[in-house]
Design a protein around this motif. Sequence first.
Motif, PDB file in Angstrom:
ATOM      1  N   ILE A 150       0.874  -1.345   0.103  1.00 38.35           N
ATOM      2  CA  ILE A 150       0.493  -0.043   0.173  1.00 38.35           C
ATOM      3  C   ILE A 150       1.004   1.299   0.158  1.00 38.35           C
ATOM      4  N   GLY A 151       0.751   1.745  -0.541  1.00 34.79           N
ATOM      5  CA  GLY A 151       1.150   3.362  -0.918  1.00 34.79           C
ATOM      6  C   GLY A 151       1.136   4.739  -1.259  1.00 34.79           C
ATOM      7  N   GLY A 152       1.281   5.614  -2.086  1.00 34.33           N
ATOM      8  CA  GLY A 152       0.270   6.909  -1.830  1.00 34.33           C
ATOM      9  C   GLY A 152       0.052   7.484  -1.207  1.00 34.33           C
ATOM     10  N   GLY A 153      -0.445   8.537  -1.275  1.00 36.52           N
ATOM     11  CA  GLY A 153      -0.435   9.985   0.165  1.00 36.52           C
ATOM     12  C   GLY A 153      -0.691   9.701   1.047  1.00 36.52           C
ATOM     13  N   ILE A 154      -2.108   8.402   1.216  1.00 40.06           N
ATOM     14  CA  ILE A 154      -1.903   8.265   2.419  1.00 40.06           C
ATOM     15  C   ILE A 154      -1.485   6.767   3.590  1.00 40.06           C
ATOM     16  N   SER A 155      -0.358   6.641   2.741  1.00 40.05           N
ATOM     17  CA  SER A 155       0.749   5.438   3.194  1.00 40.05           C
ATOM     18  C   SER A 155       1.167   5.349   4.382  1.00 40.05           C
ATOM     19  N   LYS A 156       1.903   6.697   4.841  1.00 35.92           N
ATOM     20  CA  LYS A 156       2.434   7.277   5.787  1.00 35.92           C
ATOM     21  C   LYS A 156       2.029   6.590   6.933  1.00 35.92           C
ATOM     22  N   SER A 157       0.240   7.145   7.365  1.00 37.98           N
ATOM     23  CA  SER A 157      -0.526   6.822   8.383  1.00 37.98           C
ATOM     24  C   SER A 157      -1.065   5.311   7.823  1.00 37.98           C
ATOM     25  N   GLY A 158      -1.337   4.804   6.823  1.00 42.97           N
ATOM     26  CA  GLY A 158      -1.693   3.508   6.473  1.00 42.97           C
ATOM     27  C   GLY A 158      -1.129   2.428   7.403  1.00 42.97           C
ATOM     28  N   GLU A 159      -0.265   2.613   7.929  1.00 44.36           N
ATOM     29  CA  GLU A 159      -0.153   1.503   9.264  1.00 44.36           C
ATOM     30  C   GLU A 159      -1.845   0.550  10.221  1.00 44.36           C
ATOM     31  N   LEU A 160      -1.775   1.768  10.273  1.00 41.59           N
ATOM     32  CA  LEU A 160      -3.472   1.689  11.315  1.00 41.59           C
ATOM     33  C   LEU A 160      -4.561   1.300  10.365  1.00 41.59           C
ATOM     34  N   LEU A 161      -4.535   1.221   8.913  1.00 39.62           N
ATOM     35  CA  LEU A 161      -5.859   0.293   8.387  1.00 39.62           C
ATOM     36  C   LEU A 161      -5.267  -1.427   8.740  1.00 39.62           C
ATOM     37  N   LEU A 162      -4.135  -1.525   8.577  1.00 42.01           N
ATOM     38  CA  LEU A 162      -3.546  -2.630   8.407  1.00 42.01           C
ATOM     39  C   LEU A 162      -4.191  -3.891   8.961  1.00 42.01           C
ATOM     40  N   PRO A 163      -4.536  -3.721  10.269  1.00 36.29           N
ATOM     41  CA  PRO A 163      -5.287  -4.385  11.035  1.00 36.29           C
ATOM     42  C   PRO A 163      -6.775  -4.665  10.683  1.00 36.29           C
ATOM     43  N   SER A 164      -7.200  -4.260  10.046  1.00 37.83           N
ATOM     44  CA  SER A 164      -8.361  -3.900   9.875  1.00 37.83           C
ATOM     45  C   SER A 164      -8.512  -4.450   8.204  1.00 37.83           C
ATOM     46  N   ILE A 165      -7.748  -4.513   7.678  1.00 42.31           N
ATOM     47  CA  ILE A 165      -7.567  -5.249   6.150  1.00 42.31           C
ATOM     48  C   ILE A 165      -6.614  -6.750   6.984  1.00 42.31           C
ATOM     49  N   LYS A 166      -5.987  -6.597   7.611  1.00 41.18           N
ATOM     50  CA  LYS A 166      -6.161  -8.640   7.717  1.00 41.18           C
ATOM     51  C   LYS A 166      -7.277  -8.996   8.265  1.00 41.18           C
ATOM     52  N   ARG A 167      -7.524  -8.297   9.489  1.00 46.45           N
ATOM     53  CA  ARG A 167      -9.106  -9.259  10.160  1.00 46.45           C
ATOM     54  C   ARG A 167     -10.499  -9.992   8.941  1.00 46.45           C
ATOM     55  N   HIS A 168     -10.211  -8.825   8.883  1.00 44.53           N
ATOM     56  CA  HIS A 168     -11.795  -9.276   7.652  1.00 44.53           C
ATOM     57  C   HIS A 168     -10.896  -9.721   6.024  1.00 44.53           C
ATOM     58  N   LEU A 169      -9.913 -10.033   5.484  1.00 43.29           N
ATOM     59  CA  LEU A 169      -9.451 -10.212   4.550  1.00 43.29           C
ATOM     60  C   LEU A 169     -10.051 -11.650   4.373  1.00 43.29           C
ATOM     61  N   PHE A 170     -10.339 -12.834   5.405  1.00 44.04           N
ATOM     62  CA  PHE A 170     -10.796 -14.016   4.956  1.00 44.04           C
ATOM     63  C   PHE A 170     -12.237 -13.626   4.423  1.00 44.04           C
ATOM     64  N   ASP A 171     -13.501 -12.683   4.730  1.00 45.40           N
ATOM     65  CA  ASP A 171     -14.822 -12.942   4.760  1.00 45.40           C
ATOM     66  C   ASP A 171     -14.409 -12.603   3.177  1.00 45.40           C
ATOM     67  N   PHE A 172     -13.432 -12.528   1.974  1.00 46.95           N
ATOM     68  CA  PHE A 172     -13.558 -12.129   1.084  1.00 46.95           C
ATOM     69  C   PHE A 172     -12.797 -13.089   0.108  1.00 46.95           C
TER      70      PHE A 172
END
Lengths: 316, 316
Positions: free
Chosen positions: A259-281
Amino acid sequence: MDNFIGVDIGGTSVKIGVVTSEGKLLKKDIIEINPKAEYEEIITPVKDWIQLFLKNEFKRSINAIGIGTPGFIDKRTGVLVSGSENVPMLKKHATAKLLEDFTGIPAYQDNDGTCATAGELMFGKGQKYKDFVMITLGTGIGGGLVLNGKIYRGSKGFAAEIGHMCLDPNGSWCNCGSRGCFEQYASGPAIVKNYTNKLIKRGIEINENITAKYIFDNAYTNKKILGEIAREVIEETGLKIAQAFGTLLNILNLEAFIIGGGISKSGELLLPSIKRHLFDFVWPELGKDVAIMIAGLQNDAGIMGAAAMAYERLRV
Amino acid sequence: MDNFIGVDIGGTSVKIGVVTSEGKLLKKDIIEINPKAEYEEIITPVKDWIQLFLKNEFKRSINAIGIGTPGFIDKRTGVLVSGSENVPMLKKHATAKLLEDFTGIPAYQDNDGTCATAGELMFGKGQKYKDFVMITLGTGIGGGLVLNGKIYRGSKGFAAEIGHMCLDPNGSWCNCGSRGCFEQYASGPAIVKNYTNKLIKRGIEINENITAKYIFDNAYTNKKILGEIAREVIEETGLKIAQAFGTLLNILNLEAFIIGGGISKSGELLLPSIKRHLFDFVWPELGKDVAIMIAGLQNDAGIMGAAAMAYERLRV
């Protein structure tokens, strides 16, 4: 040692620099541009910069020039055919050919998402993977695909239009004319819209200029309602990114996402949610052992990516 | 001329035959199997068939053996790791290695969707495209990817799990554990369910055994309410296929889609709806000039595909 010029053309500036094949940035400049300027007004200072560099540092040979821009660049003709609304003057021009004719050095142009992906593949976190997708979260969502260790560009060079994957056929209308595009849920403006909507619904007055960075900062530090809402927005954004990643995994059986782009510096915070939901899809077998991470290149990612793309295309 | 043995292992039978590199089917047999049988009970008749063929036609050399099965086959080890619920005895076996050791001839195993795709690439409609996706519509939805003229298998060999792309995060639950999978809208059972639901809601009694074929036949010939409903179901199915195709196009910038599988003979009827809805789900530049067609191989597609896959892997 090989050297590459990287040119990153955006809406308000051209970032330009020289990068070695080891990924070292030797020199860098920013040329401010007027987004409404004519094509010549933008290209002339780029040509001047390159000419001056070649004159002053004549001992340092340049192997290739890479140019990253928004939009769709036809891989056969090198012409930017559409999608560069932020830098409209680039449309219908074959900028790589122009710079190649001017300098006598091989030049290549690619979409900025593709360049960012090349940067990670050559110099960043992608070095250890053969099959991965990079997404760039910013004003829009872009990205690129690395399959079997190489950038995959598609039949015309337009692949990886990831921001317009449909996540919900009944979702919000996107300015592309479709509904429920990924961009409507996880781009910077979408995150801000989700947050401000939640404030409005709760009758909370908005005094500050809300940006995605502001929301991520609040999620870290604010223990009160604004922090709670910020964390809720991040949770929901992660869910949508997980859906996009699940679909990409089901199709492509990838090893990793970057994950890159303008958001990515703060993006670490997104990782737990992404990882938790990944197997739903994702089909379980395809969700196993998938790495999800923030990009390695941050500052200068545009120049580094454009240079890496030139390096990659020169070798193909 | 080169010759390949194609082995297509399904839930109730093994189809086996010999195919030339020009795509001619020289010989073909069907071995009935008991889906609850042990592994040896299925493999022994296959070994016998090959042994007899090699003995009787010793002048006709075989270049390779291709085996198509359901499930996920690890491309590194050749072991079927999961997903073969219809032929459970195949799980945990490396069938290609077993046949290779037995015959001394190179043998390869791949998912049946991948084999179907290889069949179209070598002998069918895929011959004129470098970047296309094949989908097989049947009891489930499978398929395969051809990128840069080659089959793309993904990091472990599990790519193209197309039937489980999420088309609607709030959609029906799928037996994979996710919601709104493509399979829930366009597989044979999904089409039948949509149709019978519509009959029930209208109080129309169901006397016949409804199959997808029955629905397609009615759409052609029935001028009354059953025909209208059938055409509505086809329209809705086409819409969902268009959504899946739009997402695949946005990601992969393809030239073509090929539709195969059990439904495909009747599938011509789906094409107008798919084509009409495609641009609702794709970035315009990526939707241009995309060909959508029914598979070229129909009968014997399983054997032809397995043989084509062996041909393709031998050349890589």
